[in-house]
Write an enzyme that holds these catalytic residues in place. Structure first.
Site, PDB file in Angstrom:
ATOM      1  N   ILE A 126      76.757   1.713   2.837  1.00 38.61           N
ATOM      2  CA  ILE A 126      75.884   1.447   3.928  1.00 38.61           C
ATOM      3  C   ILE A 126      74.662  -0.189   3.191  1.00 38.61           C
ATOM      4  O   ILE A 126      74.901   0.066   2.866  1.00 38.61           O
ATOM      5  CB  ILE A 126      74.440   2.617   4.732  1.00 38.61           C
ATOM      6  CG1 ILE A 126      73.768   1.675   5.483  1.00 38.61           C
ATOM      7  CG2 ILE A 126      73.762   2.988   3.086  1.00 38.61           C
ATOM      8  CD1 ILE A 126      72.658   2.798   5.799  1.00 38.61           C
ATOM      9  N   SER A 127      75.302  -1.069   4.236  1.00 39.62           N
ATOM     10  CA  SER A 127      74.645  -2.806   3.669  1.00 39.62           C
ATOM     11  C   SER A 127      73.274  -2.348   3.215  1.00 39.62           C
ATOM     12  O   SER A 127      72.441  -1.998   4.065  1.00 39.62           O
ATOM     13  CB  SER A 127      75.509  -3.835   4.169  1.00 39.62           C
ATOM     14  OG  SER A 127      77.023  -3.559   3.936  1.00 39.62           O
ATOM     15  N   GLN A 128      73.006  -3.116   2.355  1.00 41.49           N
ATOM     16  CA  GLN A 128      71.369  -3.125   1.609  1.00 41.49           C
ATOM     17  C   GLN A 128      71.148  -3.574   2.668  1.00 41.49           C
ATOM     18  O   GLN A 128      71.467  -5.366   3.705  1.00 41.49           O
ATOM     19  CB  GLN A 128      71.642  -4.426   0.535  1.00 41.49           C
ATOM     20  CG  GLN A 128      70.332  -5.333  -0.050  1.00 41.49           C
ATOM     21  CD  GLN A 128      70.736  -6.140  -0.360  1.00 41.49           C
ATOM     22  OE1 GLN A 128      71.611  -6.342  -1.039  1.00 41.49           O
ATOM     23  NE2 GLN A 128      69.362  -6.859  -1.102  1.00 41.49           N
TER      24      GLN A 128
END
EC number: 2.1.1.77
Length: 222
Positions: free
Chosen positions: A68-70
């Protein structure tokens, strides 16, 4: 969810004001994008093992070897996409569904493609939990795009293409915008392609990023 996990998520959410300040300090200033991030429960998208880190400005592992992206990158990419309320958006790589949810709050319709069936089913369950009605999902090869629904106003790619994603660019409207990480190595360049209305694109390099590669086909048994 266990009581301990719930407590950890509640404690983590206390970090939300700090996260929002960090996003603003790093240049994510679009009010609609900030509101979408602030009102999306990131802990819903993170595995139990990482609930206490849900509101950190960092990427986190999810199933199928993905991430899950920053939040900063989510904010930066969404802001760079310059989504409008009537936009039809194509997202390549549903993943946890977190970025999809952010896009759903700033656009009319989001079409999202995922190559891992496990991730797709989990994301669909989250969309149902949140009551999202403007997200359309597809299990398939994201690199092929979604020709049946093209052209799109905006396209976001959440996995790194080795080179300019020409097939996806061909599914944009003449004045559309595509944002994608591009590069073969562990570090890629985040690029913004803006259609010039004549079949060409103005390309802007935004920053260096680290994304999982954009793979062909669909995953087997996952």
């Amino acid at each position: 969810m266990s009581g301990g996990t719930t407590k950890a998520a509640e404690n983590a959410k206390a970090d939300l004001p700090r996260l929002m300040k960090a996003l603003r300090d790093q240049g994510v200033t679009d009010p609609q994008v900030l509101k979408a991030i602030e009102t999306t429960p990131r802990d819903l998208f993170t595995p139990d093992l990482f609930k206490d880190r849900s509101w950190e400005d960092s990427a986190l592992p999810i199933a199928c070897g993905q991430t899950i992206s920053q939040p900063y990158i989510v904010g930066l990419m969404t802001q760079a996409l310059t989504v409008e309320p009537r936009s039809r958006v194509l997202e390549i790589g549903t993943g946890s569904g977190y970025q999809t949810t952010i896009l759903s709050k700033v656009s009319r319709l989001v079409y999202t493609i995922e190559r891992y069936r496990t991730l797709m089913k989990e994301a669909e369950a989250r969309f149902n939990t949140l009551g999202l009605t403007n997200v359309i999902t597809k299990f398939g090869d994201g690199g092929e795009g979604w020709a049946e629904q093209a052209p799109f106003d905006r396209i976001m790619v959440t996995a790194a293409a080795e080179d300019d994603p020409k097939r996806l660019l061909s599914q944009l409207k003449p004045n559309g915008v595509l944002v994608a990480p591009v590069g073969k190595g562990p570090v890629q360049s985040l690029r913004r392609y803006a259609g010039d209305g004549k079949g060409g694109f103005r390309v802007e390099i935004l920053c260096d990023v680290r994304f999982v590669p954009l793979l062909a086909g669909v995953a087997k048994d996952q």
